[in-house]
Enzyme design. Sequence first.
Site, short mmCIF file in Angstrom:
data_model
loop_
_atom_site.label_atom_id
_atom_site.label_comp_id
_atom_site.label_asym_id
_atom_site.label_seq_id
_atom_site.Cartn_x
_atom_site.Cartn_y
_atom_site.Cartn_z
N ASP A 172 0.84 -1.20 0.00
CA ASP A 172 0.00 0.00 0.00
C ASP A 172 0.87 1.25 0.00
O ASP A 172 0.63 2.21 -0.74
CB ASP A 172 -0.91 -0.03 1.24
CG ASP A 172 -2.12 0.89 1.11
OD1 ASP A 172 -2.49 1.24 -0.04
OD2 ASP A 172 -2.70 1.24 2.15
N HIS A 255 -4.25 3.03 -7.26
CA HIS A 255 -5.45 2.72 -6.46
C HIS A 255 -6.70 2.57 -7.33
O HIS A 255 -7.61 1.82 -6.96
CB HIS A 255 -5.65 3.75 -5.34
CG HIS A 255 -4.99 3.35 -4.06
ND1 HIS A 255 -3.63 3.47 -3.88
CD2 HIS A 255 -5.47 2.76 -2.93
CE1 HIS A 255 -3.33 3.01 -2.66
NE2 HIS A 255 -4.42 2.57 -2.07
N HIS A 258 -6.45 -0.94 -8.39
CA HIS A 258 -6.82 -1.75 -7.23
C HIS A 258 -8.34 -1.83 -7.07
O HIS A 258 -8.91 -2.89 -6.85
CB HIS A 258 -6.22 -1.17 -5.94
CG HIS A 258 -6.98 -1.58 -4.72
ND1 HIS A 258 -8.06 -0.85 -4.25
CD2 HIS A 258 -6.88 -2.65 -3.91
CE1 HIS A 258 -8.58 -1.47 -3.21
NE2 HIS A 258 -7.88 -2.56 -2.98
N HIS A 272 -5.57 -5.84 0.37
CA HIS A 272 -5.55 -4.51 -0.23
C HIS A 272 -4.16 -4.21 -0.83
O HIS A 272 -4.04 -3.88 -2.00
CB HIS A 272 -5.92 -3.47 0.83
CG HIS A 272 -5.84 -2.05 0.38
ND1 HIS A 272 -6.81 -1.46 -0.40
CD2 HIS A 272 -4.88 -1.10 0.56
CE1 HIS A 272 -6.46 -0.20 -0.65
NE2 HIS A 272 -5.29 0.04 -0.08
#
Length: 364
Positions: A172, A255, A258, A272
């Site tokens: 992340d 992101h 993602h 995540h």
Amino acid sequence: MTTQVFRSPAGYVQGRGVIDDVGGHADPLGETALLLSDDVVFDLVGDRVQASFEDAGVDFRHEEFRGECTDSEIERVADIAAEYGADVLVGMGGGKTIDTARAAREHVDCALISLPTIASTDAPTSSVAVIYTEAGEFLEFHVYERHPELVVIDTAVVANAPTRLFRGGIGDALATWFEADAAYRSGATTLFGTRPTRAAQAISKLAYTTLRDHGQQAVEAVERGAVTESVEAVVEANTLLSGLGFESGGLAAAHAIHNVLTQLEATHEATHGEKVTIGTIAQLVLEGRDDAFVDDIVSFARTVGLPTTLAEIGLEEPTDDRLMIAAEAACADEETIHNEPFTVRPADVRDALASVDAIGHRTR
Ligand SMILES: [Zn+2]
């Protein structure tokens, strides 16, 4: 647009054993605290947290978190906090517990202490909550006006959690600098709808260099449940630096990619940070970074145990059609992929994902 905004928690406390001081840190925030956690987390740290509140002379009550950050769970916790007259809500555990506490305190207007027991994402320092449906599907993001008054993260607790979660936090945080850099270059806005600050840029860059300098050693230490200075460095990068960086620095392609990967059933087992890692490598491909640069990031990801092929996040032999559906979703108007300093079309994203997979397989 010229307005620049930087927001952050009022305080951040990190170190071995700091969980024993949380009551003392809560004392200036009020006289009554509602502690929210699931049973697993309560078994792990509940005694120590309660003892610290007793020592500090702060009244407290524990409420069990029921497992999902939904509107009804938020309301339930807010009602209990209001009835109890809580001055402070303490969210202890993973992202869903902390997000529920974050959202509930908006209803009761009390202080929030974020007490993550894992370093798996950069959410604990943020003002963002992810709300799910009763069925556990993503519903929406909320960006609140306020941040936690305090974030308390005990590195010994984090180091004893599963290493896979710690690796995910690195994934992340690895995205943060690349996304903030893209957003800055393109003149995009942050989650606050304003321009990023130079401070957020510098913090994002520091998250990146810290991971590169300490990531491998930190993962090796956490595999043995050990706390070293490298673990401290990476916990700070995963939690504080990345959290400040993504919110005040801006998001971009990583992101957004993602987000659409989470919509594919096959990726549900991936964390995540694991999905963000694939998003980050795809962003670098989209940006046209050269072979040496991309290979270097891929090799770092592999070194710290993050996925670099689509199969490793559950996408075995994805067809072009499936990748195209994901790519189209990634290019929806509201997605942060448009914070890249060039136009991104669905075909570009599909081909970037195919390329990520090829690079991952080649460098295995
Ligand atoms: Zn993230």
